[in-house]
Design a protein around this motif. Sequence first.
Motif, mmCIF file in Angstrom:
data_model
loop_
_atom_site.group_PDB
_atom_site.id
_atom_site.type_symbol
_atom_site.label_atom_id
_atom_site.label_comp_id
_atom_site.label_asym_id
_atom_site.label_seq_id
_atom_site.Cartn_x
_atom_site.Cartn_y
_atom_site.Cartn_z
ATOM 1 N N LEU A 146 4.205 19.844 5.260
ATOM 2 C CA LEU A 146 4.097 20.738 6.421
ATOM 3 C C LEU A 146 3.372 20.001 7.546
ATOM 4 C CD1 LEU A 146 4.196 22.609 3.838
ATOM 5 C CD2 LEU A 146 2.965 24.287 5.207
ATOM 6 N N ARG A 147 3.989 19.950 8.693
ATOM 7 C CA ARG A 147 3.362 19.297 9.838
ATOM 8 C C ARG A 147 3.362 20.243 11.033
ATOM 9 N NH1 ARG A 147 4.965 12.829 9.319
ATOM 10 N NH2 ARG A 147 3.768 12.578 7.428
ATOM 11 N N PRO A 148 2.258 20.941 11.216
ATOM 12 C CA PRO A 148 2.192 21.870 12.343
ATOM 13 C C PRO A 148 1.957 21.104 13.648
ATOM 14 C CG PRO A 148 0.401 22.257 10.740
ATOM 15 C CD PRO A 148 1.039 20.949 10.404
ATOM 16 N N ILE B 133 16.661 8.952 1.139
ATOM 17 C CA ILE B 133 16.774 7.487 1.123
ATOM 18 C C ILE B 133 15.459 6.823 0.704
ATOM 19 C CG2 ILE B 133 16.137 7.207 3.562
ATOM 20 C CD1 ILE B 133 18.574 5.244 3.742
ATOM 21 N N TYR B 134 14.361 7.580 0.791
ATOM 22 C CA TYR B 134 13.069 7.032 0.368
ATOM 23 C C TYR B 134 13.039 6.726 -1.123
ATOM 24 C CZ TYR B 134 10.134 7.801 4.539
ATOM 25 O OH TYR B 134 9.561 7.726 5.761
ATOM 26 N N PHE B 135 13.705 7.580 -1.903
ATOM 27 C CA PHE B 135 13.547 7.479 -3.354
ATOM 28 C C PHE B 135 14.824 7.101 -4.099
ATOM 29 C CE2 PHE B 135 9.883 9.968 -2.025
ATOM 30 C CZ PHE B 135 8.866 9.394 -2.768
ATOM 31 N N GLY C 87 12.619 13.802 8.989
ATOM 32 C CA GLY C 87 11.319 14.450 9.216
ATOM 33 C C GLY C 87 10.240 13.452 9.561
ATOM 34 N N ASP C 88 10.311 12.279 8.950
ATOM 35 C CA ASP C 88 9.344 11.226 9.251
ATOM 36 C C ASP C 88 9.433 10.871 10.734
ATOM 37 O OD1 ASP C 88 7.494 9.083 8.780
ATOM 38 O OD2 ASP C 88 9.194 7.699 8.823
ATOM 39 N N ILE C 89 10.647 10.661 11.195
ATOM 40 C CA ILE C 89 10.844 10.202 12.574
ATOM 41 C C ILE C 89 10.562 11.329 13.578
ATOM 42 C CG2 ILE C 89 12.546 9.269 14.196
ATOM 43 C CD1 ILE C 89 13.945 8.071 11.625
ATOM 44 N N PHE D 104 8.840 21.425 8.296
ATOM 45 C CA PHE D 104 8.894 21.261 6.847
ATOM 46 C C PHE D 104 9.738 20.034 6.578
ATOM 47 C CE2 PHE D 104 6.977 24.801 4.574
ATOM 48 C CZ PHE D 104 6.682 25.638 5.645
ATOM 49 N N ARG D 105 9.055 18.957 6.228
ATOM 50 C CA ARG D 105 9.757 17.712 5.904
ATOM 51 C C ARG D 105 9.858 17.610 4.382
ATOM 52 N NH1 ARG D 105 6.812 11.784 6.368
ATOM 53 N NH2 ARG D 105 8.386 10.652 5.178
ATOM 54 N N GLU D 106 11.062 17.446 3.873
ATOM 55 C CA GLU D 106 11.225 17.239 2.433
ATOM 56 C C GLU D 106 10.589 15.889 2.112
ATOM 57 O OE1 GLU D 106 12.280 16.597 -1.475
ATOM 58 O OE2 GLU D 106 12.718 15.183 0.135
ATOM 59 N N PRO E 219 0.813 -1.217 0.000
ATOM 60 C CA PRO E 219 0.000 0.000 0.000
ATOM 61 C C PRO E 219 0.851 1.275 0.000
ATOM 62 C CG PRO E 219 -0.786 -1.536 1.676
ATOM 63 C CD PRO E 219 0.454 -2.136 1.108
ATOM 64 N N GLU E 220 1.963 1.243 0.743
ATOM 65 C CA GLU E 220 2.798 2.451 0.876
ATOM 66 C C GLU E 220 3.403 2.883 -0.457
ATOM 67 O OE1 GLU E 220 3.012 -0.203 2.784
ATOM 68 O OE2 GLU E 220 2.448 0.509 4.795
ATOM 69 N N GLN E 221 3.560 1.922 -1.385
ATOM 70 C CA GLN E 221 4.098 2.289 -2.705
ATOM 71 C C GLN E 221 3.186 3.314 -3.376
ATOM 72 O OE1 GLN E 221 4.019 -1.656 -4.237
ATOM 73 N NE2 GLN E 221 6.145 -2.114 -3.702
ATOM 74 N N GLY E 222 1.897 3.179 -3.117
ATOM 75 C CA GLY E 222 0.942 4.117 -3.695
ATOM 76 C C GLY E 222 1.172 5.526 -3.165
ATOM 77 N N LEU E 223 1.432 5.588 -1.869
ATOM 78 C CA LEU E 223 1.657 6.884 -1.221
ATOM 79 C C LEU E 223 2.916 7.558 -1.777
ATOM 80 C CD1 LEU E 223 0.521 8.584 1.119
ATOM 81 C CD2 LEU E 223 2.083 7.392 2.644
ATOM 82 N N LEU E 224 3.980 6.786 -1.879
ATOM 83 C CA LEU E 224 5.239 7.342 -2.363
ATOM 84 C C LEU E 224 5.122 7.765 -3.824
ATOM 85 C CD1 LEU E 224 7.852 4.974 -0.659
ATOM 86 C CD2 LEU E 224 6.893 7.113 0.181
ATOM 87 N N LYS E 225 4.401 6.948 -4.601
ATOM 88 C CA LYS E 225 4.229 7.280 -6.014
ATOM 89 C C LYS E 225 3.395 8.561 -6.165
ATOM 90 C CE LYS E 225 2.793 5.445 -10.443
ATOM 91 N NZ LYS E 225 1.858 4.540 -11.088
ATOM 92 N N MET E 226 2.370 8.681 -5.333
ATOM 93 C CA MET E 226 1.547 9.892 -5.381
ATOM 94 C C MET E 226 2.415 11.127 -5.099
ATOM 95 S SD MET E 226 -1.549 11.059 -2.852
ATOM 96 C CE MET E 226 -0.509 11.310 -1.419
ATOM 97 N N ARG E 227 3.250 11.036 -4.063
ATOM 98 C CA ARG E 227 4.105 12.177 -3.705
ATOM 99 C C ARG E 227 5.013 12.555 -4.871
ATOM 100 N NH1 ARG E 227 5.588 9.941 2.432
ATOM 101 N NH2 ARG E 227 3.587 10.502 3.342
ATOM 102 N N LYS E 228 5.604 11.548 -5.512
ATOM 103 C CA LYS E 228 6.522 11.799 -6.611
ATOM 104 C C LYS E 228 5.767 12.341 -7.832
ATOM 105 C CE LYS E 228 10.961 11.297 -7.395
ATOM 106 N NZ LYS E 228 11.947 11.960 -6.526
#
Length: 356
Positions: free
Chosen positions: A106-108, A141-143, A244-246, A134-136, A89-98
Amino acid sequence: MKKNILIVPGDGIGQEVTEVGKKVLIKIAEKFGHEFTYDEALMGHVAIEATGNPLPDETLEKMRASDAILFGAVGHPKYDNDPTAKVRPEQGLLKMRKELGLYANLRPIKLFDELLGASSIKPEILKGSDILFFRELTGDIYFGEKGRKNDGDTAYDIAEYSRYEVERIARKAFEAARTRGKKLCSVDKANVLETSRLWREVVQALAPEYPDITVEHQFVDSAAMMLIKDPRRFDVVVTANLFGDILTDEASQIAGSMGMLASASVGDSTGVYEPIHGSGHDITGMGVANPMASVLSAALLLDISFGLKAESDAIISAIDQVLKAGFRTRDIADSTTAPEFILGTDAIGEEILKRI
Ligand code: IPM
Ligand code: MN
């Protein structure tokens, strides 16, 4: 205002909370006289089940055609314990972002006063914390290239950043700092990583263009420590994808619960607004998920993608009032919350709607 919003609930509690987020958008349109139309699309595990693809082309087309996307979550435990799964499922998320060029996440991290007691951090340390991360989101390493060698006994993930990628996210962070406390903390691991040394070089080179902003650089290990030791020292934080994820999961504890945190992913095209919590399969179907992160994501959507600040504020104020009235979902309740004030997903959603 006429806008077309795509709802992508995704998996697990994503479906339950996004339902509430959508109701809030409908309510806002009614109150403020806007004409929002909605479409829906599949992503994640549900999309794999239906089409074999976590991000079907049809979903991507609808995303590109919409003015903004309210997103739930993707994920399913069946893949988490199966590292050999080729489709996830996460591949979908990463592909959407790209594909959508969503390079800025942005994570307030803002604590509602009423929830001072809900965090595991002492109230006197937390009070007044207000951080914007502001997480890039489309590099690192994600991509980078990843794979196995030596007959599968060695694995690698390459972290890569270009000057251009660092500069565009850093500029967004500098600009946001201007509208806030005028402090920017850039987090890296420049004592070890070459990508971080480039990161620091780029941020340092930009700093003279923003003389009104105080810039500091911190190593990620020390920043992780400072975040819970003294969260008030941070204003805007800019960092790479993995850090930023962590750090933002850690920082969610400043806001009391992951269930309270919204995020915006923006960049080259349609913006995506989503809770930072995941698909929560342990509580899926129980009707107890906190929908406030989705509702706050809807507020971010109105503010950032449509420039509707008053509408966005109306939502935040409604949540504030619900909390002041004493209502809680399970994740933000504590020993002082009377059982009749602990509401499920839909019931707390109704309380929010009433106050808009
Ligand atoms: C997030 C999530 C994702 C990420 C996962 C689900 C791939 O944890 O949005 O923070 O690591 O970016
Ligand atoms: Mn995450």
